[in-house]
Design a protein around this motif. Structure first.
Motif, PDB file in Angstrom:
ATOM      1  N   SER A 120      10.968 160.170  17.832  1.00  0.00           N
ATOM      2  CA  SER A 120      12.093 161.094  17.980  1.00  0.00           C
ATOM      3  C   SER A 120      12.898 161.233  16.689  1.00  0.00           C
ATOM      4  N   ASP A 121      12.895 160.214  15.867  1.00  0.00           N
ATOM      5  CA  ASP A 121      13.669 160.260  14.618  1.00  0.00           C
ATOM      6  C   ASP A 121      12.870 159.577  13.510  1.00  0.00           C
ATOM      7  N   SER A 166       9.385 169.061  13.194  1.00  0.00           N
ATOM      8  CA  SER A 166      10.806 169.381  13.326  1.00  0.00           C
ATOM      9  C   SER A 166      11.146 169.506  14.806  1.00  0.00           C
ATOM     10  N   MET A 167      11.872 168.501  15.316  1.00  0.00           N
ATOM     11  CA  MET A 167      12.176 168.479  16.752  1.00  0.00           C
ATOM     12  C   MET A 167      13.017 169.684  17.172  1.00  0.00           C
ATOM     13  N   LYS A 168      14.025 170.025  16.367  1.00  0.00           N
ATOM     14  CA  LYS A 168      14.909 171.115  16.807  1.00  0.00           C
ATOM     15  C   LYS A 168      14.188 172.462  16.788  1.00  0.00           C
ATOM     16  N   GLU A 184      16.761 164.704   1.032  1.00  0.00           N
ATOM     17  CA  GLU A 184      16.305 165.545   2.138  1.00  0.00           C
ATOM     18  C   GLU A 184      15.114 164.893   2.824  1.00  0.00           C
ATOM     19  N   GLY A 185      15.255 164.642   4.122  1.00  0.00           N
ATOM     20  CA  GLY A 185      14.161 164.103   4.918  1.00  0.00           C
ATOM     21  C   GLY A 185      13.695 165.113   5.947  1.00  0.00           C
ATOM     22  N   VAL A 195      20.844 154.457  20.760  1.00  0.00           N
ATOM     23  CA  VAL A 195      20.237 154.066  22.036  1.00  0.00           C
ATOM     24  C   VAL A 195      19.482 155.242  22.656  1.00  0.00           C
ATOM     25  N   SER A 196      20.043 156.446  22.552  1.00  0.00           N
ATOM     26  CA  SER A 196      19.375 157.610  23.140  1.00  0.00           C
ATOM     27  C   SER A 196      18.047 157.885  22.446  1.00  0.00           C
ATOM     28  N   LEU A 197      17.970 157.605  21.141  1.00  0.00           N
ATOM     29  CA  LEU A 197      16.711 157.789  20.418  1.00  0.00           C
ATOM     30  C   LEU A 197      15.664 156.786  20.882  1.00  0.00           C
TER      31      LEU A 197
END
Length: 224
Positions: free
Chosen positions: A99-100, A118-120, A112-113, A70-72
């Protein structure tokens, strides 16, 4: 201008917002730079939504999985609304980033995705936090209980100052408590992690089977 832009995100429901000028992304891998998506990008605006602390105290399979998702969705909503509002405010271009999922890069053998940005790593450059040994973003106020999103713009904005690194030196709790030993001093083995953490139950619903690295962290809820 920076304060007004950040206020847009906060008013839409984000807890944190930071800005990274495109000059900081020179070391980003080719194909994953903001300018690879939008060639006129001058700044990346990064924002984050916290998930409730209570999700760290329950089995991750259903409740954690559902409300983390839900947060995404909320992050994508904020990105969409903020992009339109800021375009009207300043007559500029904005490019919201998922976001994802979905994303393009996928290494089948290693499972590996990589997101299109890269958000972080963008969050670190924007001064929102630092990356812990678990590879999760750590924020001084909200710990690792944040999900992150971003959008690109042709507004040329100054970067925010780097955040304090709150990962505890010498702490190995996330490394030593990973049930499949997917975490080491060099990063996270996505294949080992994905095979253990993301499964389907007997009903066919996607569930999260493990979030140990998030919950075991002494900085899960930020600096006390």
């Amino acid at each position: 201008m920076k304060d007004k832009i950040k206020k847009v995100f906060i008013n839409l429901g984000a807890e944190v917002c930071g800005i990274a000028n495109i000059d900081l992304f020179t070391d980003a891998p080719k194909g994953f730079r903001p300018t690879d998506i939008y060639s006129s990008c001058k700044s990346v605006i990064v924002f984050a939504k916290k998930i409730p602390k209570g999700l760290a105290y329950v089995s991750p399979r259903i409740t954690y999985k559902h409300f983390n998702d839900v947060s995404l969705i909320e992050l994508d909503r904020i990105a969409y609304a903020a992009a339109n509002e800021i375009e009207k405010m300043y007559n500029v271009i904005t490019v919201p980033i998922p976001s994802d999922v979905p994303y393009e890069y996928w290494d089948e053998e290693n499972m590996e995705g990589r997101g299109i940005v890269s958000m972080k790593h963008a969050a670190v450059l924007a001064g929102i936090g630092s990356i812990g040994k678990s590879s999760l973003l750590l924020n001084a106020e909200y710990g690792n209980m944040l999900n992150i999103s971003a959008f690109l713009t042709n507004l040329d904005l100054p970067s925010d100052a780097p955040a304090e690194n709150i990962c505890i030196e010498g702490c190995r709790l996330c490394i030593d408590n990973c049930p499949v030993k997917a975490i080491n001093e060099y990063g996270v083995n996505q294949k080992l992690c994905r095979q253990n953490a993301y499964i389907s139950n007997d009903r066919g619903f996607d569930v999260t089977n493990c979030n140990k690295c998030r919950t075991i962290c002494p900085m899960a809820f930020g600096k006390k």
